[in-house]
Each structure stands twice: as C-alpha cells, then as structure tokens.
Design a protein around this motif. Sequence first.
Motif, mmCIF file in Angstrom:
data_model
loop_
_atom_site.group_PDB
_atom_site.id
_atom_site.type_symbol
_atom_site.label_atom_id
_atom_site.label_comp_id
_atom_site.label_asym_id
_atom_site.label_seq_id
_atom_site.Cartn_x
_atom_site.Cartn_y
_atom_site.Cartn_z
ATOM 1 N N ARG A 18 29.286 -11.713 -7.706
ATOM 2 C CA ARG A 18 28.966 -12.103 -9.081
ATOM 3 C C ARG A 18 27.462 -12.110 -9.304
ATOM 4 N N GLN A 19 26.715 -12.655 -8.328
ATOM 5 C CA GLN A 19 25.272 -12.708 -8.467
ATOM 6 C C GLN A 19 24.662 -11.307 -8.448
ATOM 7 N N ALA A 20 25.199 -10.421 -7.631
ATOM 8 C CA ALA A 20 24.706 -9.044 -7.590
ATOM 9 C C ALA A 20 24.885 -8.362 -8.945
ATOM 10 N N SER A 21 25.989 -8.651 -9.619
ATOM 11 C CA SER A 21 26.227 -8.083 -10.942
ATOM 12 C C SER A 21 25.179 -8.581 -11.939
ATOM 13 N N LEU A 22 24.881 -9.875 -11.887
ATOM 14 C CA LEU A 22 23.848 -10.434 -12.761
ATOM 15 C C LEU A 22 22.481 -9.833 -12.471
ATOM 16 N N GLU A 23 22.171 -9.678 -11.192
ATOM 17 C CA GLU A 23 20.873 -9.132 -10.811
ATOM 18 C C GLU A 23 20.718 -7.688 -11.263
ATOM 19 N N ALA A 24 21.811 -6.932 -11.252
ATOM 20 C CA ALA A 24 21.748 -5.557 -11.746
ATOM 21 C C ALA A 24 21.432 -5.539 -13.234
ATOM 22 N N MET A 25 22.021 -6.485 -13.988
ATOM 23 C CA MET A 25 21.725 -6.583 -15.415
ATOM 24 C C MET A 25 20.253 -6.930 -15.639
ATOM 25 N N ALA A 26 19.768 -7.905 -14.870
ATOM 26 C CA ALA A 26 18.383 -8.347 -15.027
ATOM 27 C C ALA A 26 17.404 -7.276 -14.566
ATOM 28 N N ALA A 27 17.766 -6.509 -13.536
ATOM 29 C CA ALA A 27 16.862 -5.486 -13.004
ATOM 30 C C ALA A 27 16.501 -4.463 -14.072
ATOM 31 N N ALA A 28 17.472 -4.089 -14.896
ATOM 32 C CA ALA A 28 17.188 -3.123 -15.961
ATOM 33 C C ALA A 28 16.172 -3.687 -16.952
ATOM 34 N N ALA A 29 16.299 -4.978 -17.282
ATOM 35 C CA ALA A 29 15.364 -5.607 -18.208
ATOM 36 C C ALA A 29 13.986 -5.775 -17.575
ATOM 37 N N LEU A 30 13.948 -6.118 -16.281
ATOM 38 C CA LEU A 30 12.677 -6.267 -15.581
ATOM 39 C C LEU A 30 11.938 -4.930 -15.506
ATOM 40 N N GLU A 31 12.678 -3.864 -15.306
ATOM 41 C CA GLU A 31 12.055 -2.542 -15.248
ATOM 42 C C GLU A 31 11.430 -2.170 -16.587
ATOM 43 N N GLN A 32 12.078 -2.573 -17.663
ATOM 44 C CA GLN A 32 11.555 -2.265 -18.996
ATOM 45 C C GLN A 32 10.197 -2.921 -19.259
ATOM 46 N N VAL A 33 9.918 -4.048 -18.593
ATOM 47 C CA VAL A 33 8.627 -4.726 -18.796
ATOM 48 C C VAL A 33 7.639 -4.411 -17.682
#
Length: 213
Positions: A59-74
């Motif tokens: 579950r945490q890996a799924s959340l981190e994948a979502m956040a990683a895309a947003a972190l890359e954008q910034v």
Amino acid sequence: MKRAFSALPALLLVATLSGCATSWVVDSDVKSFSSIDTVPAGATYRFERLPSQQANGERQASLEAMAAAALEQVGLRRDDANPRYTAQISARVTTTLSPWADPWLWDGPFGYGYGYGYGPYGYGRRWYGGGWYGAPMIPQASNPWYEREVGVVLRELGSNRVVYETRARNDGPYTSSAAVLPVMFQAALQGFPKPPEGVRRVNIELPTAKKQQ
C-alpha cells in the motif's frame, strides 16, 4: 466540493460533471510550510517509512509511486543511492455519510469504507442502486462521502532537518482514490519550494474518464 459550500452550488457542480462533461476538477485545500528558498537543480531524494508504513509495504509503495510523479514535476529526482533529502509520504481516505443524506431515510443497506495509507476504517451508508456506482448522474443523498488527505514531509539528510511540510485535503462523492490521490499530491506540492502562506484552494482538472476508473 467542500461541506462549507451550500447544497445548491454543490449540486450544480455535480450536474456540470454529468451528461456530456469531458473533464472534472479535483479541488484541494492545501497548507504548506517551507524553510528553503531554492532547491539545487537535479536535487535527489529517497523515501522514508514509519514502522506502521513498513508493515503495509504494498500500500505504501502505491502511495509513493503517486507522490514520486508529483515530486518529479517540481524538480526532485528519486535516487536511493545518493539522496539529498528524505521524503515521508502519507495518505488517508475515510468514508462517511453524505452531507446531503436525509437523516430520516434509514432504508437501504449499509457498508464499510476503508482507510488508505494509515488512516482509520470508516463506517458509512452505501447506496447500491446506481448513481455514482453506475452512469454519471447527481448522486443519491445516501451515497457515501469520501474525505481524503495526503501529506509530504521532506527532511535534509545530514542535519535531519524538516525543510518542507505540506498537506492537501479534499472531500466529495468520487469513488476512485486511484485517480484522486495523485492529483492531491500535485496540489500539495504546488508552489514548491516557496508556497503561499496559509490555506489555499488548488484546483486541478482531469478527464472525466479517470473519475470512473
């Protein structure tokens, strides 16, 4: 859509999203704290997990994948071998009774909602006769209501100093957390690394098709 809104504007927004609508808006209330003015080009990070998050690795890996895309954008790049920062990711989804529900209408089945990330399990009334479970239309008053919150905490390695903290909150009738949570992470990081002070509303538009995934 927020509870502070009157029922009429909320219903109008739902009506706009039904029928031939080709997009919909995820509106998040965001509050951020920053102690950095700039981030070096190509700055790197790795994810950091609390013990409770380690126990729910998938579950945490799924959340981190979502956040990683947003972190890359910034402008932040994941590099577990040579990170400058650590990123702690959190999310919560709670199912509650719709604010439009009629308290005198108690007929119909009940159902459980669930907490995503390390949020609590919720208990809410479910409507199984269509509405947002079927074709797009104005939801029945007894449909469940979803309260969501995501958070990102960045720490500088070496000093272990928190340099950025941000949270985004959203509530509404949309059932697909897989579509909503990634957008909320984008909203939470909007303005990085020098976001506006105080609570702000961030609206991000998505194709309607993603709402039903």
